[in-house]
Design a protein around this motif. Structure first.
Motif, PDB file in Angstrom:
ATOM      1  N   SER A 214      35.259  41.499  33.380  1.00 31.33           N
ATOM      2  CA  SER A 214      36.691  42.464  33.547  1.00 31.33           C
ATOM      3  C   SER A 214      37.016  43.537  34.088  1.00 31.33           C
ATOM      4  O   SER A 214      37.947  44.511  33.403  1.00 31.33           O
ATOM      5  CB  SER A 214      37.166  42.212  31.826  1.00 31.33           C
ATOM      6  OG  SER A 214      37.565  41.137  31.185  1.00 31.33           O
ATOM      7  N   ILE A 216      37.572  46.208  36.091  1.00 32.58           N
ATOM      8  CA  ILE A 216      38.713  46.623  36.720  1.00 32.58           C
ATOM      9  C   ILE A 216      38.886  48.085  38.703  1.00 32.58           C
ATOM     10  O   ILE A 216      38.196  48.894  38.072  1.00 32.58           O
ATOM     11  CB  ILE A 216      39.887  47.934  36.029  1.00 32.58           C
ATOM     12  CG1 ILE A 216      40.137  46.232  35.028  1.00 32.58           C
ATOM     13  CG2 ILE A 216      40.955  47.773  36.507  1.00 32.58           C
ATOM     14  CD1 ILE A 216      41.074  45.668  35.130  1.00 32.58           C
ATOM     15  N   THR A 218      41.320  50.292  40.625  1.00 32.94           N
ATOM     16  CA  THR A 218      42.531  50.329  40.495  1.00 32.94           C
ATOM     17  C   THR A 218      42.129  51.038  42.086  1.00 32.94           C
ATOM     18  O   THR A 218      41.803  51.778  42.625  1.00 32.94           O
ATOM     19  CB  THR A 218      42.217  51.641  39.551  1.00 32.94           C
ATOM     20  OG1 THR A 218      42.814  51.022  37.752  1.00 32.94           O
ATOM     21  CG2 THR A 218      43.647  51.797  39.877  1.00 32.94           C
ATOM     22  N   LYS A 222      47.861  50.401  41.509  1.00 30.72           N
ATOM     23  CA  LYS A 222      47.287  48.979  41.659  1.00 30.72           C
ATOM     24  C   LYS A 222      45.872  48.262  40.767  1.00 30.72           C
ATOM     25  O   LYS A 222      45.380  48.872  41.938  1.00 30.72           O
ATOM     26  CB  LYS A 222      48.209  48.193  42.600  1.00 30.72           C
ATOM     27  CG  LYS A 222      49.587  48.109  42.777  1.00 30.72           C
ATOM     28  CD  LYS A 222      49.663  47.302  44.070  1.00 30.72           C
ATOM     29  CE  LYS A 222      51.448  48.040  44.537  1.00 30.72           C
ATOM     30  NZ  LYS A 222      51.200  47.274  45.709  1.00 30.72           N
ATOM     31  N   GLU A 223      46.420  48.034  39.980  1.00 26.88           N
ATOM     32  CA  GLU A 223      44.541  47.061  39.524  1.00 26.88           C
ATOM     33  C   GLU A 223      44.201  45.827  39.956  1.00 26.88           C
ATOM     34  O   GLU A 223      45.613  44.884  39.681  1.00 26.88           O
ATOM     35  CB  GLU A 223      45.075  47.242  37.775  1.00 26.88           C
ATOM     36  CG  GLU A 223      45.288  49.304  37.187  1.00 26.88           C
ATOM     37  CD  GLU A 223      44.692  48.780  35.567  1.00 26.88           C
ATOM     38  OE1 GLU A 223      44.906  47.812  35.555  1.00 26.88           O
ATOM     39  OE2 GLU A 223      44.794  50.006  34.821  1.00 26.88           O
ATOM     40  N   GLU A 224      43.505  44.935  39.761  1.00 30.65           N
ATOM     41  CA  GLU A 224      42.660  44.148  40.325  1.00 30.65           C
ATOM     42  C   GLU A 224      41.735  43.924  38.908  1.00 30.65           C
ATOM     43  O   GLU A 224      40.437  44.597  39.370  1.00 30.65           O
ATOM     44  CB  GLU A 224      42.923  43.589  41.369  1.00 30.65           C
ATOM     45  CG  GLU A 224      42.039  42.556  41.900  1.00 30.65           C
ATOM     46  CD  GLU A 224      41.783  42.475  43.582  1.00 30.65           C
ATOM     47  OE1 GLU A 224      41.579  41.428  43.732  1.00 30.65           O
ATOM     48  OE2 GLU A 224      41.270  43.423  44.040  1.00 30.65           O
ATOM     49  N   ARG A 225      41.563  42.663  38.970  1.00 28.47           N
ATOM     50  CA  ARG A 225      40.239  42.423  37.636  1.00 28.47           C
ATOM     51  C   ARG A 225      39.775  41.524  38.997  1.00 28.47           C
ATOM     52  O   ARG A 225      39.768  41.176  39.235  1.00 28.47           O
ATOM     53  CB  ARG A 225      41.049  41.149  36.306  1.00 28.47           C
ATOM     54  CG  ARG A 225      40.218  40.939  35.659  1.00 28.47           C
ATOM     55  CD  ARG A 225      40.683  40.412  34.262  1.00 28.47           C
ATOM     56  NE  ARG A 225      39.966  39.135  33.923  1.00 28.47           N
ATOM     57  CZ  ARG A 225      38.931  38.150  33.639  1.00 28.47           C
ATOM     58  NH1 ARG A 225      39.104  37.972  35.065  1.00 28.47           N
ATOM     59  NH2 ARG A 225      38.146  37.779  33.260  1.00 28.47           N
ATOM     60  N   HIS A 250      36.291  50.630  37.800  1.00 23.45           N
ATOM     61  CA  HIS A 250      36.051  50.818  35.943  1.00 23.45           C
ATOM     62  C   HIS A 250      35.220  49.591  35.193  1.00 23.45           C
ATOM     63  O   HIS A 250      35.890  48.350  35.653  1.00 23.45           O
ATOM     64  CB  HIS A 250      37.126  50.881  34.830  1.00 23.45           C
ATOM     65  CG  HIS A 250      37.575  51.555  33.902  1.00 23.45           C
ATOM     66  ND1 HIS A 250      36.508  52.164  33.189  1.00 23.45           N
ATOM     67  CD2 HIS A 250      37.409  51.006  33.032  1.00 23.45           C
ATOM     68  CE1 HIS A 250      36.803  52.737  31.918  1.00 23.45           C
ATOM     69  NE2 HIS A 250      36.906  51.613  30.888  1.00 23.45           N
TER      70      HIS A 250
END
Length: 374
Positions: A214, A216, A218, A222-225, A250
């Motif tokens: 998971s 992240i 950013t 906007k966040e993308e997994r 992250h």
């Protein structure tokens, strides 16, 4: 008469206790029949069974909920970005300019000055000063574009100038690697493109307590997994990205990747989901298995938050009364925040009732003996 009174009192206590002991119940008595006046009509009408999906774990169910295993795939878009990558200069960068056969126009580098100290600083407005030309706007341009522009402007003063432009210090662009990595860091973006895979490797790799499924990214709020398990273990390059200025990578800790095991097990526990995952069989094994004397082998449940907006939870039931069915537990993969609950057998619930009533019954018998001796 005294013994009859004691027996009547015991039966009354038994009826009351059955309503209060976990697992104890009286068939045929609804919640409304036993409710007190303080309970609202909303509480009386609420039926949790209408809010859950109950699913028996079978081979067909396992196939339907099984997540697709990642495989090695290419990332054509990423490959194209890497081929076309060109660093663009920004404010704060330091450039060095070399004009061959014209040392008076070449950025001086003395004995105690390195190119970074002696180079041409790009100011906050993205401009750089150069002799004969004056201020030239270089921000947002590649070194090749700057070289062409300098060559064109200097050709007014020098015949066929041969110019080379390099970045002596990369200061304008950076990306951040945070969370469960060996060395969280601020990483400058330079002339060599940096991907998520590169950034995490330069940060020393992920730590043992990382949730690498998971991660992240950013970018522009906007966040993308991203799934590093698929990237590292399976070579799925679709999970890799070319990093840009101010991107944040992250890697979360696995604090939220845990399951809860309760009920008739040797030791109730909260278990982390390790990198390779956690099956129902592993979870039961890690807590010492279920209690064969008190557990109902047909009542092993996994409670999971439902993706159906009209339901509270999906409840998966494993009937392990047939030991061969336990093979299904080795194929049922748990998800973060799942709750595994092993119910107690009916005889065990009865024994709980008796164990709570026994002191009261003994007390009544002692009282009866005392009255007879009077």
């Amino acid at each position: 008469m005294t013994k009859l009174k004691a027996l009547t009192t015991s039966l009354m206590l038994l009826g009351l206790t059955a309503c209060t002991i976990p697992g104890g119940h009286i068939e045929g008595v609804s919640a409304k029949d036993g409710a007190t006046n303080s309970q609202s009509s909303e509480e009386l009408d609420f039926d949790i069974t209408e809010q859950v999906n109950t699913i028996l774990i079978t081979p067909n169910v396992l196939n339907s909920i099984k997540e697709r295993e990642p495989s090695a795939t290419q990332n054509q878009m990423l490959e194209q970005e890497l081929q076309n990558y060109a660093y663009t200069v920004g404010a704060g960068d330091v450039l060095t300019v070399t004009v061959y056969d014209h040392p008076e126009l070449t950025t001086p580098a003395g004995q105690f000055r390195d190119p970074e100290q002696a180079g041409n600083l790009v100011d906050a407005k993205g401009n750089m000063f150069y002799p004969y030309i004056g201020r030239i706007h270089v921000a947002g341009k590649s070194v090749e574009q700057i070289r062409v522009e300098l060559t064109e402007k200097l050709s007014r003063y020098i015949e066929n100038p041969q110019i080379d432009v390099k970045v002596a210090a990369y200061r304008s662009k950076r990306t951040y690697v945070t969370g469960a990595v060996s060395q969280p860091m601020v990483m400058p973006i330079a002339n060599i493109p940096v991907t998520v895979l590169d950034a995490i490797n330069q940060a020393g790799g992920i730590s043992d307590d990382a949730d690498w499924r998971s991660v992240i990214l950013t970018r522009d709020s906007k966040e993308e997994r991203l799934d590093l398990y698929a990237l590292y273990q399976k070579g799925d390059m679709s999970q890799n990205r070319l990093l840009r200025h101010n991107d944040i990578v992250h890697v979360p800790h696995n604090d939220a990747t845990k399951v809860f095991v309760m009920g008739e097990v040797s030791k109730a526990a909260t278990l982390p989901i390790h990198r390779s995952g956690l099956t129902l069989a592993e979870a039961l094994g890690n807590v010492g298995g279920f209690n064969e004397m008190t557990a109902d082998a047909s009542g092993i449940f996994v409670l999971r938050a439902s993706t159906d907006a009209n339901k509270v939870a999906d409840v998966y039931q494993l009937d392990a009364s047939n030991a061969a069915a336990l093979i299904l537990a080795t194929q049922f993969h748990l998800q973060p925040m799942d709750l595994v609950y092993v119910t107690s057998a009916p005889i065990a619930r009865w024994n709980k009732v008796i164990s709570l009533l026994l002191p009261t019954v003994r007390g009544l018998d002692d009282l009866n003996d005392f009255e007879n001796n009077l």
